[in-house]
Write a protein that holds these residues in place. Structure first.
Motif, PDB file in Angstrom:
ATOM      1  N   LEU A  98      -9.953   4.901   3.748  1.00  0.00           N
ATOM      2  CA  LEU A  98      -8.536   4.539   3.761  1.00  0.00           C
ATOM      3  C   LEU A  98      -7.716   5.566   2.994  1.00  0.00           C
ATOM      4  O   LEU A  98      -6.583   5.887   3.377  1.00  0.00           O
ATOM      5  N   LEU A  99      -8.281   6.090   1.920  1.00  0.00           N
ATOM      6  CA  LEU A  99      -7.569   7.111   1.148  1.00  0.00           C
ATOM      7  C   LEU A  99      -7.407   8.388   1.959  1.00  0.00           C
ATOM      8  O   LEU A  99      -6.354   9.028   1.931  1.00  0.00           O
ATOM      9  N   LYS A 105      12.590   5.976  10.395  1.00  0.00           N
ATOM     10  CA  LYS A 105      12.450   5.862   8.950  1.00  0.00           C
ATOM     11  C   LYS A 105      10.977   5.975   8.551  1.00  0.00           C
ATOM     12  O   LYS A 105      10.122   5.300   9.111  1.00  0.00           O
ATOM     13  N   PHE A 106      10.682   6.857   7.568  1.00  0.00           N
ATOM     14  CA  PHE A 106       9.327   6.997   7.031  1.00  0.00           C
ATOM     15  C   PHE A 106       9.474   7.443   5.579  1.00  0.00           C
ATOM     16  O   PHE A 106       9.590   8.635   5.278  1.00  0.00           O
ATOM     17  N   ASN A 107       9.468   6.487   4.683  1.00  0.00           N
ATOM     18  CA  ASN A 107       9.661   6.783   3.263  1.00  0.00           C
ATOM     19  C   ASN A 107       8.423   6.374   2.472  1.00  0.00           C
ATOM     20  O   ASN A 107       7.946   5.247   2.589  1.00  0.00           O
ATOM     21  N   VAL A 108       7.941   7.286   1.670  1.00  0.00           N
ATOM     22  CA  VAL A 108       6.805   6.997   0.795  1.00  0.00           C
ATOM     23  C   VAL A 108       7.372   6.410  -0.492  1.00  0.00           C
ATOM     24  O   VAL A 108       8.238   7.009  -1.145  1.00  0.00           O
ATOM     25  N   THR A 109       6.895   5.222  -0.879  1.00  0.00           N
ATOM     26  CA  THR A 109       7.393   4.576  -2.087  1.00  0.00           C
ATOM     27  C   THR A 109       6.867   5.290  -3.332  1.00  0.00           C
ATOM     28  O   THR A 109       6.001   6.172  -3.250  1.00  0.00           O
ATOM     29  N   ASP A 110       7.384   4.887  -4.488  1.00  0.00           N
ATOM     30  CA  ASP A 110       6.889   5.466  -5.748  1.00  0.00           C
ATOM     31  C   ASP A 110       5.388   5.212  -5.904  1.00  0.00           C
ATOM     32  O   ASP A 110       4.637   6.093  -6.340  1.00  0.00           O
ATOM     33  N   ALA A 111       4.962   3.978  -5.555  1.00  0.00           N
ATOM     34  CA  ALA A 111       3.528   3.664  -5.625  1.00  0.00           C
ATOM     35  C   ALA A 111       2.759   4.531  -4.639  1.00  0.00           C
ATOM     36  O   ALA A 111       1.646   5.021  -4.935  1.00  0.00           O
ATOM     37  N   TYR A 142      -0.789   8.984  -3.424  1.00  0.00           N
ATOM     38  CA  TYR A 142      -1.004  10.229  -2.676  1.00  0.00           C
ATOM     39  C   TYR A 142      -1.543  11.327  -3.599  1.00  0.00           C
ATOM     40  O   TYR A 142      -2.497  12.038  -3.253  1.00  0.00           O
ATOM     41  N   ARG A 143      -0.930  11.456  -4.785  1.00  0.00           N
ATOM     42  CA  ARG A 143      -1.390  12.495  -5.718  1.00  0.00           C
ATOM     43  C   ARG A 143      -2.843  12.286  -6.106  1.00  0.00           C
ATOM     44  O   ARG A 143      -3.640  13.234  -6.141  1.00  0.00           O
ATOM     45  N   GLU A 144      -3.194  11.039  -6.387  1.00  0.00           N
ATOM     46  CA  GLU A 144      -4.576  10.753  -6.770  1.00  0.00           C
ATOM     47  C   GLU A 144      -5.522  10.897  -5.574  1.00  0.00           C
ATOM     48  O   GLU A 144      -6.643  11.412  -5.708  1.00  0.00           O
ATOM     49  N   ALA A 145      -5.068  10.456  -4.402  1.00  0.00           N
ATOM     50  CA  ALA A 145      -5.916  10.504  -3.218  1.00  0.00           C
ATOM     51  C   ALA A 145      -6.200  11.942  -2.789  1.00  0.00           C
ATOM     52  O   ALA A 145      -7.294  12.245  -2.291  1.00  0.00           O
TER      53      ALA A 145
END
Length: 318
Positions: free
Chosen positions: A16-17, A65-71, A76-79
Motif C-alpha cells: 500500500l505504501l 481536484k487532487f490534493n495531498v493532505t498534511d497527513a 509520502y516522505r516516510e513512504a
C-alpha cells in the motif's frame, strides 16, 4: 515500541505504501493504475484501505481536484524512504551474493616467473578483496599430486608425462641457460665454448633427470660434461640460484629468470648460447574438483588471459 505502533506495523501492507508513492507522484488514479499495472478501482480501493489503516485522510479527490493532505505529505516522505530501502534490499542481497569470498590454493613449481600471471593475481585481489590466495611451492610432480588429490585448486608446473585424469593448458614456454657465479673461475670470461665447461662441478634441480620434466636440461648437461659431478641440488629455484652464486658449480636457470642477475653482474651466462633447451609450463586442473566462486573466477581470468596472448608472446628467454 508502544502498542498502537506495534499494531500498525502488523496491519500495514507495505504494498500500500508503494502504491501511495506512485499515486502521489502520478497525481492521478488513472495514471497510477497504468504505472502499477492495475485497474483504477483497485488503486482506489487500496487508497481507501490505507486511509482506514492509518485513520487519516491522505488525499482529497474530486472533479479536477487532487490534493495531498498534511497527513498524506508526511506519509509520502516516510513512504519514499521506506520504498527506497526496500528497493535497495535487492541490491544489498545481490552484493552479498556477488561478493567473492573463499580460498584459492595454487600448487606451483618454484621456477615459474610470468608477468601476466602476476598481473592476474593483482587484478583479482583488487576485484575480490575478500578472497584469499595461498601458493604452495614444490617440484612439478608434487604439484601434479596436489591437483590429482584435489588438495589444490589448480597447479602451474612443468609437465613431462600428462596424467590422464587432468586437463592441461599451455601457459608459456621458457628456455634454460647455464650460469656460474662470481666465485667461479669461468665468471666473466668471453669466447667460451662448451668444451670449457668440462672438469667443473655442477648444481642442478632434483628433477634434472632423463625421466623427469627437465630432461632437455639433463641432456644439455650430459652433452657438455658427461663425467662431471653434481655437487648440489634442490627442487627450489632460489636454492639452485644460491648454490650457483656461492660458487658450488655451474647450473641451469630459466634465461628470463636469470636476466636481471646477469645485468647486475651477479651471474655469468655460459655456452651454449644457441638453441637453449625449451621447457613448457602448463596450468593443470582436475575436472573432478568442485571449485568455489573465487577458485573458478581466478582460474577463468588466467585461462582467458592465456587465450588472449599469442603463443609467440608467451615464449620467454629464447
Amino acid at each position: 515500541m508502544d502498542r498502537d505502533a506495534e499494531n500498525l506495523a502488523r496491519q500495514l501492507d507495505w504494498n500500500l505504501l508503494r502504491m501511495f508513492v506512485v499515486l502521489v507522484d502520478s497525481r492521478s488514479i488513472t495514471l497510477a493504475a497504468s504505472r502499477l499495472g492495475l485497474q483504477q478501482p483497485s488503486v482506489s480501493s487500496a487508497l481507501k484501505r490505507l486511509e482506514e489503516t492509518l485513520g487519516r485522510k491522505l488525499i482529497e479527490r474530486g472533479p479536477g481536484k487532487f490534493n495531498v493532505t498534511d497527513a498524506g505529505k508526511q506519509l509520502y516522505r516516510e513512504a519514499v524512504d521506506i520504498n527506497g530501502s526496500i528497493l535497495r534490499l535487492s541490491t544489498l542481497m545481490r552484493d552479498i551474493q556477488e561478493t567473492v569470498q573463499g580460498h584459492v590454493k595454487i600448487a606451483m613449481a618454484s621456477h615459474v616467473l610470468c608477468e601476466f600471471f602476476d598481473d592476474i593475481l593483482g587484478d583479482f585481489h583488487i576485484q575480490h578483496p575478500q578472497a584469499t590466495v595461498e601458493i604452495i611451492v614444490g617440484p612439478s610432480h608434487h604439484v601434479i599430486e596436489q591437483v590429482v588429490s584435489r588438495q589444490a585448486s589448480f597447479g602451474i608446473c612443468l609437465v613431462y608425462n600428462k596424467h590422464p585424469k587432468l586437463h592441461y593448458k599451455h601457459m608459456f614456454r621458457e628456455h634454460f641457460g647455464l650460469y656460474c657465479g662470481p666465485k667461479h673461475p669461468l665468471f666473466g670470461k668471453k669466447n667460451l665454448t662448451t668444451k670449457d665447461l668440462a672438469g667443473n662441478n655442477w648444481v642442478s634441480f632434483t628433477t634434472d633427470q632423463l625421466s623427469d620434466v627437465l630432461r632437455p636440461v639433463t641432456l644439455l648437461r650430459a652433452k657438455a660434461a658427461p663425467e662431471d659431478a653434481v655437487v648440489g641440488s634442490s627442487a627450489n629455484l632460489e636454492e639452485v640460484r644460491r648454490m650457483i652464486l656461492s660458487g658450488l658449480g655451474i647450473g641451469p636457470l630459466p634465461v628470463h629468470v636469470a636476466k636481471r642477475d646477469v645485468e647486475m653482474g651477479y651471474l655469468h651466462r655460459l655456452p651454449p648460447y644457441d638453441d637453449p633447451p625449451e621447457i613448457d609450463v602448463y596450468v593443470t586442473t582436475n575436472p573432478a574438483t568442485k571449485l568455489n566462486r573465487a577458485e573458478h573466477l581466478l582460474l577463468k581470468n588466467l585461462t582467458d588471459r592465456i587465450d588472449s596472448i599469442p603463443l609467440e608472446d608467451r615464449i620467454f628467454g629464447g
